[in-house]
Scaffold this motif. Structure first.
Motif, PDB file in Angstrom:
ATOM      1  N   TYR A 237       0.865  -1.269   0.044  1.00 47.50           N
ATOM      2  CA  TYR A 237       0.092   0.029   0.141  1.00 47.50           C
ATOM      3  C   TYR A 237       0.693   1.360  -0.170  1.00 47.50           C
ATOM      4  O   TYR A 237       0.302   2.217  -0.413  1.00 47.50           O
TER       5      TYR A 237
ATOM      6  N   SER B  71      -8.855   5.567  10.524  1.00 47.63           N
ATOM      7  CA  SER B  71     -10.036   4.795  10.573  1.00 47.63           C
ATOM      8  C   SER B  71     -10.451   4.765  12.360  1.00 47.63           C
ATOM      9  O   SER B  71     -11.424   4.700  12.850  1.00 47.63           O
TER      10      SER B  71
ATOM     11  N   LEU C 248     -10.525  -4.574   5.683  1.00 50.62           N
ATOM     12  CA  LEU C 248      -9.603  -3.790   6.613  1.00 50.62           C
ATOM     13  C   LEU C 248      -9.061  -4.388   7.793  1.00 50.62           C
ATOM     14  O   LEU C 248      -8.231  -4.304   8.125  1.00 50.62           O
TER      15      LEU C 248
HETATM   16  C1  LIG Z   1      -8.976  -1.577   3.129  1.00 42.01           C
HETATM   17  S1  LIG Z   1      -7.620  -2.511   2.936  1.00 42.01           S
HETATM   18  C2  LIG Z   1      -7.823  -3.436   1.474  1.00 42.01           C
HETATM   19  C3  LIG Z   1      -7.093  -4.509   0.993  1.00 42.01           C
HETATM   20  C4  LIG Z   1      -7.579  -5.295   0.173  1.00 42.01           C
HETATM   21  N1  LIG Z   1      -6.564  -6.301   0.063  1.00 42.01           N
HETATM   22  C5  LIG Z   1      -7.985  -4.628  -1.022  1.00 42.01           C
HETATM   23  O1  LIG Z   1      -7.352  -3.992  -1.525  1.00 42.01           O
HETATM   24  O2  LIG Z   1      -8.919  -4.814  -1.857  1.00 42.01           O
HETATM   25  C6  LIG Z   1      -6.324  -1.570   2.622  1.00 42.01           C
HETATM   26  C7  LIG Z   1      -6.254  -0.239   2.839  1.00 42.01           C
HETATM   27  O3  LIG Z   1      -6.404   0.052   4.251  1.00 42.01           O
HETATM   28  C8  LIG Z   1      -5.770   1.448   4.570  1.00 42.01           C
HETATM   29  N2  LIG Z   1      -5.527   1.490   6.055  1.00 42.01           N
HETATM   30  C9  LIG Z   1      -5.031   0.593   6.911  1.00 42.01           C
HETATM   31  N3  LIG Z   1      -5.117   1.283   8.134  1.00 42.01           N
HETATM   32  C10 LIG Z   1      -5.818   2.310   8.109  1.00 42.01           C
HETATM   33  C11 LIG Z   1      -6.307   3.119   9.145  1.00 42.01           C
HETATM   34  N4  LIG Z   1      -6.018   3.057  10.107  1.00 42.01           N
HETATM   35  N5  LIG Z   1      -7.015   4.089   8.594  1.00 42.01           N
HETATM   36  C12 LIG Z   1      -7.161   4.487   7.375  1.00 42.01           C
HETATM   37  N6  LIG Z   1      -7.141   3.655   6.397  1.00 42.01           N
HETATM   38  C13 LIG Z   1      -6.055   2.473   6.661  1.00 42.01           C
HETATM   39  C14 LIG Z   1      -4.548   1.378   3.780  1.00 42.01           C
HETATM   40  O4  LIG Z   1      -3.891   2.388   3.573  1.00 42.01           O
HETATM   41  C15 LIG Z   1      -4.993   0.625   2.476  1.00 42.01           C
HETATM   42  O5  LIG Z   1      -5.206   1.589   1.354  1.00 42.01           O
END
Ligand SMILES: C[S@@+](CC[C@H](N)C(=O)[O-])C[C@H]1O[C@@H](n2cnc3c(N)ncnc32)[C@H](O)[C@@H]1O
Length: 243
Positions: A35, A131, A149
């Motif tokens: 990411y 989040s 997520l």
């Molecule tokens: C929702 S998951 C999606 C995973 C999945 N493999 C897909 O792409 O379909 C990945 C995202 O969550 C975000 N993310 C992780 N922790 C976060 C947080 N605390 N607040 C907001 N976004 C977050 C990352 O930046 C990334 O863009």
């Protein structure tokens, strides 16, 4: 909470960076390659690859989410965290006139990537937000979506994300979650996924062991309105209605 959140009201998908956030340790340490690194975004932003990672279930899971909503979605919708593939553009297409879609992510690079997918005329509002600390007022949204997520977050962070999601949903609204679950007894994925998750997704096995509602705040007033397993139980879709 007051309503002083920083929404982009220009009506275009330009990420709002007015609330820069720090990258959490779990994201930096475990998922930098997927990411955070620009090459990761270039590599993974491919529908077929996301589909492969989900063992061919990406479209089915997206369809399950989108078919659960009305044909034209009314009111305010929040997607917490970007996802690769066409889920959000498809969700944006379902948003009715006079209704709103907000998407948050902690990484500007992910929001920029989503902005490209949505196109410059999209009315979807993108926000750089954590989040675990949403800058939206209480009871602001009719529905919130969490797509893959929770399994990426350590337990304490996951609980805060769920608490924040609950806080911003209005009574009668819904929280839809799509994520991993414990595969059924005779599903060979039960064995195949163990080393994969151990190597790449260290927090994901929590979703095999515990039911997502057990991580909600103790006073959460919810009713489970939909619970569906996919691919022999490896994936789950859960919809909770907030009382
Ligand atoms: C929702 S998951 C999606 C995973 C999945 N493999 C897909 O792409 O379909 C990945 C995202 O969550 C975000 N993310 C992780 N922790 C976060 C947080 N605390 N607040 C907001 N976004 C977050 C990352 O930046 C990334 O863009």
């Amino acid at each position: 909470m007051t309503s002083d959140f920083t929404g982009n009201v220009s009506g275009r998908s330009v990420p709002d960076r007015s609330s820069p956030t720090n990258i959490p340790h779990y994201l930096q340490a475990t998922y930098w390659w997927a990411y955070i690194h620009p090459l990761g975004v270039r590599v993974f932003e491919r529908q077929w690859l996301v589909n492969l990672i989900l063992w061919g279930n990406y479209r089915r899971l997206c369809d399950a989410v989108l078919h659960g909503y009305e044909h034209k979605i009314k009111g305010r919708t929040l997607q917490i965290a970007c996802a690769y593939g066409n889920l959000t553009p498809r969700l944006a297409e379902k948003i009715g006139a006079d209704s709103e879609l907000d998407v948050i992510d902690i990484l500007p690079i992910q929001l920029d990537n989503l902005a490209r997918k949505l196109g410059k005329d999209s009315a979807t509002r993108l926000h750089c937000m954590d989040s675990t600390a949403l800058k939206f007022p209480d009871q602001h949204f009719e529905r919130v979506l969490l797509f893959f997520l929770l399994h990426e977050q350590p337990l304490a962070v996951r609980k805060k994300t769920l608490a924040e999601a609950m806080r911003v949903i209005r009574p009668g609204g819904t929280l839809t979650i799509v994520d991993y679950a414990r595969p059924n007894r005779f599903n060979p994925m039960r064995y195949i996924m163990v080393p994969i998750l151990a190597l790449l997704e260290p927090y994901a096995r929590d979703l095999w062991c515990e039911d997502i509602p057990s991580w909600l705040p103790h006073d959460a007033n919810i009713k489970i309105v939909r619970r569906q397993g996919f691919f022999g139980g490896l994936y789950q879709l859960l919809t909770l209605r907030v009382g």
